[in-house]
Design a protein around this motif. Structure first.
Motif, PDB file in Angstrom:
ATOM      1  N   ALA A 116      54.411  41.280  -0.529  1.00  0.00           N
ATOM      2  CA  ALA A 116      54.187  40.466  -1.724  1.00  0.00           C
ATOM      3  C   ALA A 116      52.705  40.133  -1.839  1.00  0.00           C
ATOM      4  CB  ALA A 116      55.012  39.187  -1.657  1.00  0.00           C
ATOM      5  N   PHE A 117      52.103  40.495  -2.957  1.00  0.00           N
ATOM      6  CA  PHE A 117      50.714  40.140  -3.241  1.00  0.00           C
ATOM      7  C   PHE A 117      50.713  38.985  -4.236  1.00  0.00           C
ATOM      8  CE2 PHE A 117      50.039  44.403  -1.693  1.00  0.00           C
ATOM      9  CZ  PHE A 117      48.790  44.362  -1.107  1.00  0.00           C
ATOM     10  N   TYR A 118      49.736  38.072  -4.076  1.00  0.00           N
ATOM     11  CA  TYR A 118      49.612  36.949  -4.996  1.00  0.00           C
ATOM     12  C   TYR A 118      48.196  36.936  -5.553  1.00  0.00           C
ATOM     13  CZ  TYR A 118      53.897  35.436  -2.783  1.00  0.00           C
ATOM     14  OH  TYR A 118      55.171  35.388  -2.308  1.00  0.00           O
ATOM     15  N   ALA A 119      48.077  36.614  -6.830  1.00  0.00           N
ATOM     16  CA  ALA A 119      46.762  36.465  -7.454  1.00  0.00           C
ATOM     17  C   ALA A 119      46.662  35.056  -8.015  1.00  0.00           C
ATOM     18  CB  ALA A 119      46.576  37.487  -8.575  1.00  0.00           C
ATOM     19  N   VAL A 120      45.591  34.367  -7.645  1.00  0.00           N
ATOM     20  CA  VAL A 120      45.365  32.985  -8.077  1.00  0.00           C
ATOM     21  C   VAL A 120      44.240  32.929  -9.100  1.00  0.00           C
ATOM     22  CG1 VAL A 120      44.880  30.655  -7.230  1.00  0.00           C
ATOM     23  CG2 VAL A 120      46.116  32.237  -5.814  1.00  0.00           C
ATOM     24  N   VAL A 121      43.321  33.899  -9.052  1.00  0.00           N
ATOM     25  CA  VAL A 121      42.171  33.900  -9.958  1.00  0.00           C
ATOM     26  C   VAL A 121      42.162  35.211 -10.732  1.00  0.00           C
ATOM     27  CG1 VAL A 121      40.749  32.383  -8.549  1.00  0.00           C
ATOM     28  CG2 VAL A 121      40.724  34.819  -8.124  1.00  0.00           C
ATOM     29  N   ASP A 122      41.382  35.245 -11.814  1.00  0.00           N
ATOM     30  CA  ASP A 122      41.235  36.494 -12.556  1.00  0.00           C
ATOM     31  C   ASP A 122      40.054  37.279 -12.000  1.00  0.00           C
ATOM     32  OD1 ASP A 122      39.005  35.286 -13.512  1.00  0.00           O
ATOM     33  OD2 ASP A 122      39.632  35.182 -15.586  1.00  0.00           O
ATOM     34  N   ASP A 123      39.713  38.382 -12.677  1.00  0.00           N
ATOM     35  CA  ASP A 123      38.702  39.288 -12.136  1.00  0.00           C
ATOM     36  C   ASP A 123      37.333  38.639 -12.005  1.00  0.00           C
ATOM     37  OD1 ASP A 123      40.246  41.375 -11.620  1.00  0.00           O
ATOM     38  OD2 ASP A 123      39.793  42.510 -13.433  1.00  0.00           O
ATOM     39  N   ARG A 124      37.056  37.622 -12.832  1.00  0.00           N
ATOM     40  CA  ARG A 124      35.750  36.983 -12.752  1.00  0.00           C
ATOM     41  C   ARG A 124      35.800  35.706 -11.934  1.00  0.00           C
ATOM     42  NH1 ARG A 124      33.548  37.180 -18.799  1.00  0.00           N
ATOM     43  NH2 ARG A 124      31.773  36.152 -17.837  1.00  0.00           N
ATOM     44  N   GLY A 125      36.858  35.517 -11.170  1.00  0.00           N
ATOM     45  CA  GLY A 125      36.915  34.410 -10.232  1.00  0.00           C
ATOM     46  C   GLY A 125      37.355  33.094 -10.827  1.00  0.00           C
ATOM     47  N   ARG A 126      37.815  33.103 -12.085  1.00  0.00           N
ATOM     48  CA  ARG A 126      38.262  31.845 -12.687  1.00  0.00           C
ATOM     49  C   ARG A 126      39.730  31.634 -12.356  1.00  0.00           C
ATOM     50  NH1 ARG A 126      35.799  33.691 -18.347  1.00  0.00           N
ATOM     51  NH2 ARG A 126      37.112  35.429 -17.726  1.00  0.00           N
ATOM     52  N   LEU A 127      40.080  30.369 -12.093  1.00  0.00           N
ATOM     53  CA  LEU A 127      41.463  30.027 -11.775  1.00  0.00           C
ATOM     54  C   LEU A 127      42.369  30.420 -12.948  1.00  0.00           C
ATOM     55  CD1 LEU A 127      42.506  28.618  -9.215  1.00  0.00           C
ATOM     56  CD2 LEU A 127      42.682  26.540 -10.564  1.00  0.00           C
ATOM     57  N   LEU A 128      43.515  30.997 -12.654  1.00  0.00           N
ATOM     58  CA  LEU A 128      44.434  31.397 -13.721  1.00  0.00           C
ATOM     59  C   LEU A 128      44.946  30.155 -14.442  1.00  0.00           C
ATOM     60  CD1 LEU A 128      46.554  34.173 -11.990  1.00  0.00           C
ATOM     61  CD2 LEU A 128      44.631  34.440 -13.521  1.00  0.00           C
ATOM     62  N   ASN A 129      44.974  30.243 -15.742  1.00  0.00           N
ATOM     63  CA  ASN A 129      45.338  29.098 -16.570  1.00  0.00           C
ATOM     64  C   ASN A 129      46.548  29.487 -17.413  1.00  0.00           C
ATOM     65  OD1 ASN A 129      45.480  27.054 -18.396  1.00  0.00           O
ATOM     66  ND2 ASN A 129      43.286  27.014 -18.838  1.00  0.00           N
ATOM     67  N   PRO A 130      47.629  28.717 -17.359  1.00  0.00           N
ATOM     68  CA  PRO A 130      48.823  29.139 -18.098  1.00  0.00           C
ATOM     69  C   PRO A 130      48.644  29.134 -19.618  1.00  0.00           C
ATOM     70  CG  PRO A 130      49.152  27.017 -17.063  1.00  0.00           C
ATOM     71  CD  PRO A 130      47.870  27.541 -16.539  1.00  0.00           C
ATOM     72  N   SER A 131      47.601  28.485 -20.134  1.00  0.00           N
ATOM     73  CA  SER A 131      47.438  28.484 -21.587  1.00  0.00           C
ATOM     74  C   SER A 131      46.589  29.654 -22.059  1.00  0.00           C
ATOM     75  CB  SER A 131      46.835  27.161 -22.041  1.00  0.00           C
ATOM     76  OG  SER A 131      45.582  26.992 -21.445  1.00  0.00           O
ATOM     77  N   CYS A 132      46.225  30.562 -21.166  1.00  0.00           N
ATOM     78  CA  CYS A 132      45.429  31.726 -21.560  1.00  0.00           C
ATOM     79  C   CYS A 132      46.300  32.977 -21.580  1.00  0.00           C
ATOM     80  CB  CYS A 132      44.277  31.949 -20.580  1.00  0.00           C
ATOM     81  SG  CYS A 132      43.057  30.645 -20.591  1.00  0.00           S
ATOM     82  N   THR A 133      45.750  33.992 -22.217  1.00  0.00           N
ATOM     83  CA  THR A 133      46.386  35.309 -22.253  1.00  0.00           C
ATOM     84  C   THR A 133      45.685  36.206 -21.240  1.00  0.00           C
ATOM     85  OG1 THR A 133      46.851  35.011 -24.574  1.00  0.00           O
ATOM     86  CG2 THR A 133      46.961  37.245 -23.743  1.00  0.00           C
ATOM     87  N   TYR A 134      46.437  36.922 -20.445  1.00  0.00           N
ATOM     88  CA  TYR A 134      45.842  37.798 -19.437  1.00  0.00           C
ATOM     89  C   TYR A 134      46.356  39.219 -19.637  1.00  0.00           C
ATOM     90  CZ  TYR A 134      44.233  33.653 -17.048  1.00  0.00           C
ATOM     91  OH  TYR A 134      43.599  32.487 -16.752  1.00  0.00           O
ATOM     92  N   THR A 135      45.469  40.160 -19.390  1.00  0.00           N
ATOM     93  CA  THR A 135      45.846  41.569 -19.434  1.00  0.00           C
ATOM     94  C   THR A 135      45.789  42.124 -18.025  1.00  0.00           C
ATOM     95  OG1 THR A 135      44.823  41.687 -21.594  1.00  0.00           O
ATOM     96  CG2 THR A 135      45.387  43.755 -20.545  1.00  0.00           C
ATOM     97  N   ILE A 136      46.924  42.565 -17.546  1.00  0.00           N
ATOM     98  CA  ILE A 136      47.023  43.109 -16.196  1.00  0.00           C
ATOM     99  C   ILE A 136      47.176  44.611 -16.351  1.00  0.00           C
ATOM    100  CG2 ILE A 136      48.317  43.050 -14.040  1.00  0.00           C
ATOM    101  CD1 ILE A 136      49.346  40.274 -15.099  1.00  0.00           C
ATOM    102  N   ALA A 137      46.161  45.361 -15.947  1.00  0.00           N
ATOM    103  CA  ALA A 137      46.156  46.788 -16.239  1.00  0.00           C
ATOM    104  C   ALA A 137      45.746  47.572 -15.012  1.00  0.00           C
ATOM    105  CB  ALA A 137      45.189  47.089 -17.388  1.00  0.00           C
ATOM    106  N   GLY A 138      46.209  48.793 -14.940  1.00  0.00           N
ATOM    107  CA  GLY A 138      45.841  49.679 -13.840  1.00  0.00           C
ATOM    108  C   GLY A 138      47.057  50.303 -13.210  1.00  0.00           C
ATOM    109  N   LYS A 139      46.969  50.510 -11.910  1.00  0.00           N
ATOM    110  CA  LYS A 139      48.059  51.115 -11.159  1.00  0.00           C
ATOM    111  C   LYS A 139      48.353  50.257  -9.945  1.00  0.00           C
ATOM    112  CE  LYS A 139      47.389  56.004 -12.160  1.00  0.00           C
ATOM    113  NZ  LYS A 139      46.936  57.288 -11.610  1.00  0.00           N
ATOM    114  N   THR A 140      49.534  50.424  -9.396  1.00  0.00           N
ATOM    115  CA  THR A 140      49.874  49.741  -8.155  1.00  0.00           C
ATOM    116  C   THR A 140      49.845  50.757  -7.017  1.00  0.00           C
ATOM    117  OG1 THR A 140      52.210  50.169  -8.382  1.00  0.00           O
ATOM    118  CG2 THR A 140      51.382  48.154  -9.382  1.00  0.00           C
ATOM    119  N   PRO A 141      49.768  50.285  -5.778  1.00  0.00           N
ATOM    120  CA  PRO A 141      49.930  51.203  -4.647  1.00  0.00           C
ATOM    121  C   PRO A 141      51.323  51.826  -4.688  1.00  0.00           C
ATOM    122  CG  PRO A 141      49.113  49.083  -3.919  1.00  0.00           C
ATOM    123  CD  PRO A 141      49.498  48.924  -5.335  1.00  0.00           C
TER     124      PRO A 141
END
Lengths: 233, 196
Positions: A116-141
């Protein structure tokens, strides 16, 4: 330059009296051996000991509390913003993660099941905020099955309008090369929509099931999706 | 005039630094003691929490993982779970499961909630997992009069007497739910080894 001790004027007035000393009978007298308890000392002579007790309690209990509430387990496997702890929750766990898991009653994934992987911040190091929109893109292992879940910072599921707060790898729109793009938002989005809740922070949990990462093969630099922040309400 | 001088002389004395240094050292010992004693001293225990799903030595289906009614912390909402608590001093336990799902797995936990063994359906023989959890003494007794299919079971010898088994089955979509639930309901967690 020699330092001259300042003589207090009181000392001139009060000459120290020579105690009466008779060599014949001095062995009978307690003098000059007077118990330390009878000396006049300053009121706070136990100050250093109180200081010792304070340092002990504040440093010992405080650092243990901080280590168990604010820190994360050792031996992290990190890739970008995604962090996993393969050893935590097993019987080979370090004492800190054992204590953290015992306090929170978390159910870990076994190494034969997945990671299980967990992400707490976005790519620029800002804490994830539930009132924002996030794009999760790419591939998984490589993994047989994976799921992506939106939880709050206590790892509780978020209540959403859609009635779900997760996506799985089986029902996903992908590009020709197998990469995907997921939009995490409170409101419905076209494409792969991961509904998120409104309160209590936001953490993304990416659980990879039956993955070679747990068997030790290909540990170095797993390819993980990126998290980009979009608009915020 | 006299007091600040006395105070300064008092604070300058090495007693303060030495006692403070001793405080740091003893504080480090207290830190280690607290961290090491937390797993055994917590008043709420995962082993006791699991007991509320029902009696020991049988699988209980957990309710679906939904917000605010999660049966346990950090479970995957895309999965359905069944749990079986056991105490090996009442005899060895045989876990048998066969779920028709793209992914399902079994994990064994000890009293503190740490995984001691886990495997998924890829290691299953003909789609069925049959796993014998047993202590060393019980295995020695069992080997004197072995059941016919002992060789086909996965034998897990453990010193952890108290524990529970968690069966996870992935539900890709709602259409899979009936067959996954059926598989979880038929999963066995039994001590009747010789009557298989």
């Amino acid at each position: 330059m020699t330092k001259m001790p300042k003589m207090p004027s009181l000392a001139l007035l009060k000459q120290p009296q020579e105690p009466f000393f008779d060599p014949e009978t001095s062995w009978q007298k307690p003098w000059p051996r007077v118990s330390r308890l009878l000396y006049r000392t300053s009121l706070f002579s136990f100050g250093p000991f109180v200081f010792f007790l304070l340092v002990t309690i504040v440093f010992g209990v405080g650092s243990a509390y901080m280590a168990l509430t604010k820190s994360s387990p050792f031996e992290a496997l990190q890739s970008g913003v995604w962090v996993a702890h393969p050893k935590a929750g097993t019987d080979a766990a370090d004492p800190y993660s054992a204590a953290i898991f015992a306090r929170t009653l978390r159910i870990p994934l076994g190494s034969g099941e997945g990671l299980a992987f967990y992400a707490v911040v976005d790519d620029r190091g800002r804490l994830l905020n539930p009132s924002c929109t996030y794009t999760i893109a790419g591939k998984t292992p490589p993994a047989r099955v994976w799921t992506l879940t939106a939880v709050n910072q206590q790892l509780e599921l978020l209540a959403t309008d859609a009635g779900r707060s997760y996506l799985n790898s089986e029902n996903l729109l992908r590009d020709k090369d197998g990469s995907f793009e997921i939009t995490a938002s409170q409101d419905a989005r076209p494409g792969n929509w991961l509904p998120t809740g409104s309160a209590g922070g936001l953490v993304f949990a990416l659980r990879l099931y039956d993955t070679p990462l747990t068997t030790g093969a290909g540990i170095a630099g797993p390819q993980m999706p990126s998290i980009r922040r979009g608009d915020c309400q | 005039m006299r007091f600040p001088h006395r105070l300064r002389r008092e604070l300058m004395s090495p007693r303060w630094y030495l006692w403070g240094l001793a405080g740091l050292l003893v504080g480090g010992i207290i830190h280690i003691l607290i961290v090491l004693s937390v797993p055994t001293q917590v008043p709420f225990n995962i082993f006791d929490k699991v007991a509320r799903f029902g009696p020991d030595r049988q699988f209980h289906m957990l309710p679906p993982v939904l917000p605010r009614t999660e049966p346990l912390v950090d479970l995957d909402p895309a999965m359905r779970h069944a749990i079986c608590r056991y105490q090996l001093d009442e005899g060895p336990i045989l876990v048998r499961a066969e779920v028709s799902s793209p992914f399902w797995s079994v994990a064994l936990f000890n009293r503190e909630g740490q995984t001691i063994y886990s495997l998924n359906d890829r290691t299953a023989d003909k789609g069925e997992i049959s796993m014998l959890v047993i202590t060393q003494q019980q295995l020695a007794i069992l080997r004197e009069n072995p059941p016919a299919d002992l060789e086909e079971m996965i034998i897990i010898e453990t010193e952890e007497v108290d524990g529970f088994a968690l069966l996870r089955a992935f539900v890709p979509s709602a259409a899979y739910e009936p067959q996954v639930l059926d598989g979880l309901e038929r999963a066995e967690c039994t001590s009747r080894i010789n009557q298989i």
